[in-house]
Design an enzyme around this catalytic site. Structure first.
Site, PDB file in Angstrom:
ATOM      1  N   GLY A 178      34.322  47.834  46.051  1.00  0.00           N
ATOM      2  CA  GLY A 178      34.847  46.464  45.954  1.00  0.00           C
ATOM      3  C   GLY A 178      34.939  45.846  47.348  1.00  0.00           C
ATOM      4  O   GLY A 178      35.806  45.016  47.625  1.00  0.00           O
ATOM      5  N   GLN A 195      37.904  39.583  48.714  1.00  0.00           N
ATOM      6  CA  GLN A 195      38.735  38.932  49.742  1.00  0.00           C
ATOM      7  C   GLN A 195      39.294  39.960  50.722  1.00  0.00           C
ATOM      8  O   GLN A 195      39.240  39.762  51.932  1.00  0.00           O
ATOM      9  CB  GLN A 195      39.896  38.166  49.071  1.00  0.00           C
ATOM     10  CG  GLN A 195      40.628  37.252  50.049  1.00  0.00           C
ATOM     11  CD  GLN A 195      42.001  36.814  49.555  1.00  0.00           C
ATOM     12  OE1 GLN A 195      42.509  37.268  48.538  1.00  0.00           O
ATOM     13  NE2 GLN A 195      42.617  35.913  50.296  1.00  0.00           N
ATOM     14  N   ILE A 233      29.477  45.679  43.263  1.00  0.00           N
ATOM     15  CA  ILE A 233      28.419  45.389  42.281  1.00  0.00           C
ATOM     16  C   ILE A 233      27.588  44.192  42.709  1.00  0.00           C
ATOM     17  O   ILE A 233      26.631  43.828  42.041  1.00  0.00           O
ATOM     18  CB  ILE A 233      28.953  45.110  40.849  1.00  0.00           C
ATOM     19  CG1 ILE A 233      30.219  44.270  40.894  1.00  0.00           C
ATOM     20  CG2 ILE A 233      29.142  46.368  40.055  1.00  0.00           C
ATOM     21  CD1 ILE A 233      30.543  43.654  39.556  1.00  0.00           C
ATOM     22  N   ARG A 234      27.971  43.555  43.808  1.00  0.00           N
ATOM     23  CA  ARG A 234      27.198  42.412  44.310  1.00  0.00           C
ATOM     24  C   ARG A 234      27.170  42.483  45.830  1.00  0.00           C
ATOM     25  O   ARG A 234      27.967  43.208  46.431  1.00  0.00           O
ATOM     26  CB  ARG A 234      27.862  41.104  43.877  1.00  0.00           C
ATOM     27  CG  ARG A 234      29.272  41.005  44.445  1.00  0.00           C
ATOM     28  CD  ARG A 234      29.966  39.703  44.092  1.00  0.00           C
ATOM     29  NE  ARG A 234      31.358  39.723  44.514  1.00  0.00           N
ATOM     30  CZ  ARG A 234      31.862  38.988  45.506  1.00  0.00           C
ATOM     31  NH1 ARG A 234      31.091  38.169  46.182  1.00  0.00           N
ATOM     32  NH2 ARG A 234      33.144  39.058  45.831  1.00  0.00           N
ATOM     33  N   TYR A 268      47.166  42.205  33.948  1.00  0.00           N
ATOM     34  CA  TYR A 268      46.948  42.680  35.318  1.00  0.00           C
ATOM     35  C   TYR A 268      48.148  43.519  35.779  1.00  0.00           C
ATOM     36  O   TYR A 268      47.989  44.624  36.307  1.00  0.00           O
ATOM     37  CB  TYR A 268      46.760  41.460  36.217  1.00  0.00           C
ATOM     38  CG  TYR A 268      46.623  41.731  37.697  1.00  0.00           C
ATOM     39  CD1 TYR A 268      45.487  42.349  38.220  1.00  0.00           C
ATOM     40  CD2 TYR A 268      47.617  41.336  38.594  1.00  0.00           C
ATOM     41  CE1 TYR A 268      45.356  42.554  39.584  1.00  0.00           C
ATOM     42  CE2 TYR A 268      47.490  41.536  39.955  1.00  0.00           C
ATOM     43  CZ  TYR A 268      46.359  42.156  40.446  1.00  0.00           C
ATOM     44  OH  TYR A 268      46.230  42.352  41.797  1.00  0.00           O
TER      45      TYR A 268
HETATM   46  P1  NAD Z   1      38.447  40.267  44.880  1.00  0.00           P
HETATM   47  O1  NAD Z   1      38.329  39.809  43.479  1.00  0.00           O
HETATM   48  O2  NAD Z   1      38.307  39.274  45.977  1.00  0.00           O
HETATM   49  O3  NAD Z   1      37.408  41.445  45.149  1.00  0.00           O
HETATM   50  C1  NAD Z   1      37.154  42.460  44.231  1.00  0.00           C
HETATM   51  C2  NAD Z   1      35.750  42.973  44.474  1.00  0.00           C
HETATM   52  O4  NAD Z   1      35.469  43.975  43.502  1.00  0.00           O
HETATM   53  C3  NAD Z   1      34.671  41.891  44.329  1.00  0.00           C
HETATM   54  O5  NAD Z   1      33.833  41.870  45.469  1.00  0.00           O
HETATM   55  C4  NAD Z   1      33.903  42.305  43.082  1.00  0.00           C
HETATM   56  O6  NAD Z   1      32.514  42.021  43.150  1.00  0.00           O
HETATM   57  C5  NAD Z   1      34.145  43.811  43.081  1.00  0.00           C
HETATM   58  N1  NAD Z   1      33.955  44.398  41.756  1.00  0.00           N
HETATM   59  C6  NAD Z   1      34.321  43.875  40.559  1.00  0.00           C
HETATM   60  N2  NAD Z   1      33.943  44.705  39.574  1.00  0.00           N
HETATM   61  C7  NAD Z   1      33.349  45.764  40.170  1.00  0.00           C
HETATM   62  C8  NAD Z   1      32.723  46.953  39.670  1.00  0.00           C
HETATM   63  N3  NAD Z   1      32.663  47.216  38.371  1.00  0.00           N
HETATM   64  N4  NAD Z   1      32.208  47.805  40.565  1.00  0.00           N
HETATM   65  C9  NAD Z   1      32.250  47.551  41.895  1.00  0.00           C
HETATM   66  N5  NAD Z   1      32.814  46.461  42.420  1.00  0.00           N
HETATM   67  C10 NAD Z   1      33.342  45.571  41.557  1.00  0.00           C
HETATM   68  O7  NAD Z   1      39.839  41.039  45.008  1.00  0.00           O
HETATM   69  P2  NAD Z   1      40.734  41.261  46.307  1.00  0.00           P
HETATM   70  O8  NAD Z   1      41.624  40.098  46.433  1.00  0.00           O
HETATM   71  O9  NAD Z   1      39.902  41.668  47.459  1.00  0.00           O
HETATM   72  O10 NAD Z   1      41.636  42.474  45.806  1.00  0.00           O
HETATM   73  C11 NAD Z   1      41.348  43.829  46.091  1.00  0.00           C
HETATM   74  C12 NAD Z   1      42.450  44.679  45.481  1.00  0.00           C
HETATM   75  O11 NAD Z   1      43.724  44.287  45.980  1.00  0.00           O
HETATM   76  C13 NAD Z   1      42.550  44.585  43.954  1.00  0.00           C
HETATM   77  O12 NAD Z   1      42.936  45.833  43.422  1.00  0.00           O
HETATM   78  C14 NAD Z   1      43.665  43.599  43.740  1.00  0.00           C
HETATM   79  O13 NAD Z   1      44.288  43.789  42.502  1.00  0.00           O
HETATM   80  C15 NAD Z   1      44.580  43.955  44.886  1.00  0.00           C
HETATM   81  N6  NAD Z   1      45.488  42.839  45.244  1.00  0.00           N
HETATM   82  C16 NAD Z   1      45.002  41.685  45.797  1.00  0.00           C
HETATM   83  C17 NAD Z   1      45.871  40.640  46.135  1.00  0.00           C
HETATM   84  C18 NAD Z   1      45.378  39.358  46.773  1.00  0.00           C
HETATM   85  O14 NAD Z   1      46.175  38.440  47.006  1.00  0.00           O
HETATM   86  N7  NAD Z   1      44.109  39.224  47.104  1.00  0.00           N
HETATM   87  C19 NAD Z   1      47.239  40.780  45.879  1.00  0.00           C
HETATM   88  C20 NAD Z   1      47.704  41.952  45.285  1.00  0.00           C
HETATM   89  C21 NAD Z   1      46.811  42.982  44.995  1.00  0.00           C
END
Ligand code: NAD
Length: 315
Positions: free
Chosen positions: A9, A13, A36-37, A143
């Site tokens: 992943g 972000q 995945i991208r 979630y």
């Molecule tokens: P995001 O959605 O920006 O990134 C997630 C990434 O996972 C994406 O690049 C997506 O392409 C990839 N992904 C999705 N499905 C996939 C798969 N099957 N195989 C491989 N990759 C896959 O999320 P983020 O904000 O970077 O969050 C990362 C983690 O932190 C997550 O677990 C999220 O729950 C947690 N989190 C984020 C925040 C926030 O504010 N950003 C807050 C609390 C928790």
């Protein structure tokens, strides 16, 4: 033994900034980015990248074996707002991916795991202010349910199989390099983009919606610090509360007006308001501070200055 890291992943972000920070620390070739991208140019060009589906156990195992991975950071997930639209998909992705990575730890194919939880583990019955580490947890979103279940699985794998898994309950994260991925706190990033382009922003959360937030640099530091801490310092193996700043949309309006005086904020709350209403206003992170020395740096004014400065250059 050399640390070799796999970030699943990595193009999201958090992952896209975490990957660069870890590459700087451990060497570009020792940090494999997977998603995945494809991601942005700096991520794709600074070190190895593989296309990998986090729900495919065999693919993860092959990648771990091929690159002799020691540590996995599992950042792939479906976030709060998107998962409310696809509850079953959100549950499947969030739980299946975690289960695969925990199994790798149990089977001693990797040494250490980072898996992020979220303030979404709390719910409407949780005390809202200074939410304690241990308290009522009845999340009302799919979630949040997946994150709470994930925390229980992490602690279970630590207790039962001695898996070295470490976790943080991130608040809403603010950054300028990569757009947020469908969370309830996305407004706190969008607002800076619109402040620069339109001098106006329509918030999908209403006034007085105070949520815990954090600047990305603080979150990256916390992630690396908890992973580098001596194992005996990690006393909580479910997930640590982590606090930065807490504010409402109107606090951001005031902060932005210091730089863009004619900036105007309006409100058009949507389904994300109910999610935000179920979450805490502020977080008590005493355990993280005492156990492994956590301390945030960025206050709202620092975040605003950094975001506006950098977005002005980028946009
Ligand atoms: P995001 O959605 O920006 O990134 C997630 C990434 O996972 C994406 O690049 C997506 O392409 C990839 N992904 C999705 N499905 C996939 C798969 N099957 N195989 C491989 N990759 C896959 O999320 P983020 O904000 O970077 O969050 C990362 C983690 O932190 C997550 O677990 C999220 O729950 C947690 N989190 C984020 C925040 C926030 O504010 N950003 C807050 C609390 C928790």
């Amino acid at each position: 033994m050399i640390t070799k890291i796999l970030i699943i992943g990595a193009c999201g972000q958090i992952g896209s900034e975490l990957t660069l920070a870890l590459r700087e620390k451990y060497g570009n070739n020792n940090v494999i980015a997977a998603d995945i991208r494809e991601g942005n140019a700096s991520l794709m060009e600074s070190g190895p990248f593989v296309i990998l589906d986090a729900t495919n156990k065999e693919a993860i195992e092959n990648c771990v074996a091929q690159h002799e991975i020691t540590d996995v950071y599992l950042m792939a997930a479906m976030l709060s707002a998107t998962a409310e639209k696809n509850p079953q998909k959100g549950w499947d992705l969030n739980m299946t991916s975690l289960s695969h990575v925990l199994d790798l730890g149990r089977d001693q194919k990797i040494k250490k795991i980072f898996w992020p939880s979220s303030i979404a583990v709390f719910g409407p019955t949780t005390p809202k202010t200074n939410t304690p580490q241990r308290t009522v947890m009845e999340p009302s979103t799919v979630y949040g349910i997946s994150k709470l279940a994930g925390e229980r699985w992490c602690e279970y794998f630590f207790n039962k199989y001695n898996v070295d898994v470490r976790s943080i309950r991130y608040p809403g994260l603010i950054s300028y390099k990569t757009l947020p991925g469908g969370g309830t706190t996305d407004y706190a990033v969008d607002i800076y983009h619109k402040a620069i382009s339109d001098k106006a922003y329509e918030s999908f959360l209403k006034e007085k919606t105070i949520l815990p937030m954090m600047y990305m640099d603080d979150a990256i530091k916390a992630t690396i610090d908890i992973m580098e801490a001596a194992p005996e310092k990690i006393k909580i193996r479910s997930s640590y509360n982590l606090a930065g700043v807490s504010f409402a949309p109107e606090d951001m309006e005031v902060a932005i007006q210091k730089y863009i005086p004619d900036f105007r904020l309006s409100y058009a709350p949507d389904f994300r308001q109910a999610i935000a209403d179920s979450w805490p206003n502020s977080i008590d992170d005493t355990d993280a501070r005492e156990d492994w020395g956590w301390k945030h740096q960025f206050e709202l004014d620092d975040i605003t200055e950094t975001m506006l400065d950098n977005l002005q250059k980028v946009l």
